[in-house]
Scaffold this active site. Sequence first.
Site, mmCIF file in Angstrom:
data_model
loop_
_atom_site.group_PDB
_atom_site.id
_atom_site.type_symbol
_atom_site.label_atom_id
_atom_site.label_comp_id
_atom_site.label_asym_id
_atom_site.label_seq_id
_atom_site.Cartn_x
_atom_site.Cartn_y
_atom_site.Cartn_z
ATOM 1 N N SER A 190 0.848 -1.206 0.000
ATOM 2 C CA SER A 190 0.000 0.000 0.000
ATOM 3 C C SER A 190 0.875 1.244 0.000
ATOM 4 O O SER A 190 2.018 1.190 0.474
ATOM 5 C CB SER A 190 -0.876 0.011 1.257
ATOM 6 O OG SER A 190 -1.527 1.250 1.396
ATOM 7 N N TYR A 203 -1.324 -0.686 10.774
ATOM 8 C CA TYR A 203 -1.595 -1.285 9.448
ATOM 9 C C TYR A 203 -0.488 -0.877 8.477
ATOM 10 O O TYR A 203 0.043 -1.710 7.729
ATOM 11 C CB TYR A 203 -2.958 -0.799 8.959
ATOM 12 C CG TYR A 203 -3.252 -1.031 7.486
ATOM 13 C CD1 TYR A 203 -3.737 -2.251 7.028
ATOM 14 C CD2 TYR A 203 -3.065 -0.008 6.549
ATOM 15 C CE1 TYR A 203 -4.022 -2.458 5.682
ATOM 16 C CE2 TYR A 203 -3.349 -0.203 5.200
ATOM 17 C CZ TYR A 203 -3.829 -1.431 4.771
ATOM 18 O OH TYR A 203 -4.107 -1.617 3.437
#
Length: 299
Positions: A190, A203
């Site tokens: 990501s 995360y």
Amino acid sequence: MSDSLYVMQDPRDQYPGPPKKSEIQSAPATQQKMSEKPDCGETSYKGSGRLAGRKALLTGADSGIGRAAAIAFAREGADVAIGYLPNEQEDAEEVAKLVRAAGRNAVLLPGDISQENVCLKLVKDAVAELGSLDILVNNAGRMGKTEGLLDTTTERFDSLMKTNIYSFFWITKAAVPHMKPGSSIINTTSVQGYDPTPTIFDYAMTKAAIANFTKGLSQPLMEEYGIRINAVAPGPIWTPLQEANGDKKKLETLGGKTPFKRPGQPVELAPVYVLLASQEGSYITGEIYGVTGGMGSVA
Ligand code: NAD
Ligand code: MG
């Protein structure tokens, strides 16, 4: 089948702006329960035999980005094993139906990959059902949100690490001995791995680890096994993950900071997964491919 993906047009208007209707679901959120459905290529992605005869295992392939990759792989000629959580059965069955409609074999493999024994069984079952394994997409992940360091529980931290990183290690380790030279591994990281948002700092750590895992294994996997390993780094994409224990305010403005002023749709990532999986990507390994809507460099 629509031509929408293949006709030249202004990409700012190609898909809707931030969702007008959204709901916060408990994790794992499903596509079935979303008011505004993401576009995973169901009516648009057209294949051209780029993965003819390949056997692919994808985790988190019931919905979102994994579903878009699974549909594209099948339409490119691959048989597909679909990993997902047991309570995402309906989403997974929809994907299996689309894979079979493309004339390919679909294998449904439910299980919680935050546990090592489930990861080992996933690979074993995929190889047994598909007959071999040429493409592995480590894509499953969980996100949610936290109110900051002091609010972050060991339970949440542990679960993020187990689901988002340990599973990549366990599944890759189990899969490599089955993969012949020319095979390809693709990991979903990501932009968060490079530019972390405070409410999901934990995360973001897992996504940085995935990028590093990809780079760190690229040399030995090529030298010892002839296997390529790359990662895709999405920006803000409209998927169930955004609704899973998510942030209503963030949902209402999703993609608004990109120069497109809209979130990406899962189908907009599919061609990158196909390139990295196919022999056309023969000299590409250890790379991180950004599909970020212009949200910055990921190299
Ligand atoms: P998604 O919710 O559709 O997909 C995530 C999938 O992960 C779920 O469908 C679920 O099957 C799977 N999963 C989660 N926990 C699991 C567990 N314990 N065991 C087995 N499977 C489990 O959302 P998505 O956005 O398509 O997510 C796919 C990947 O993309 C994730 O790794 C996510 O971190 C990454 N990503 C998403 C975005 C985005 O904006 N949506 C941005 C960057 C990266
Ligand atoms: Mg899902």
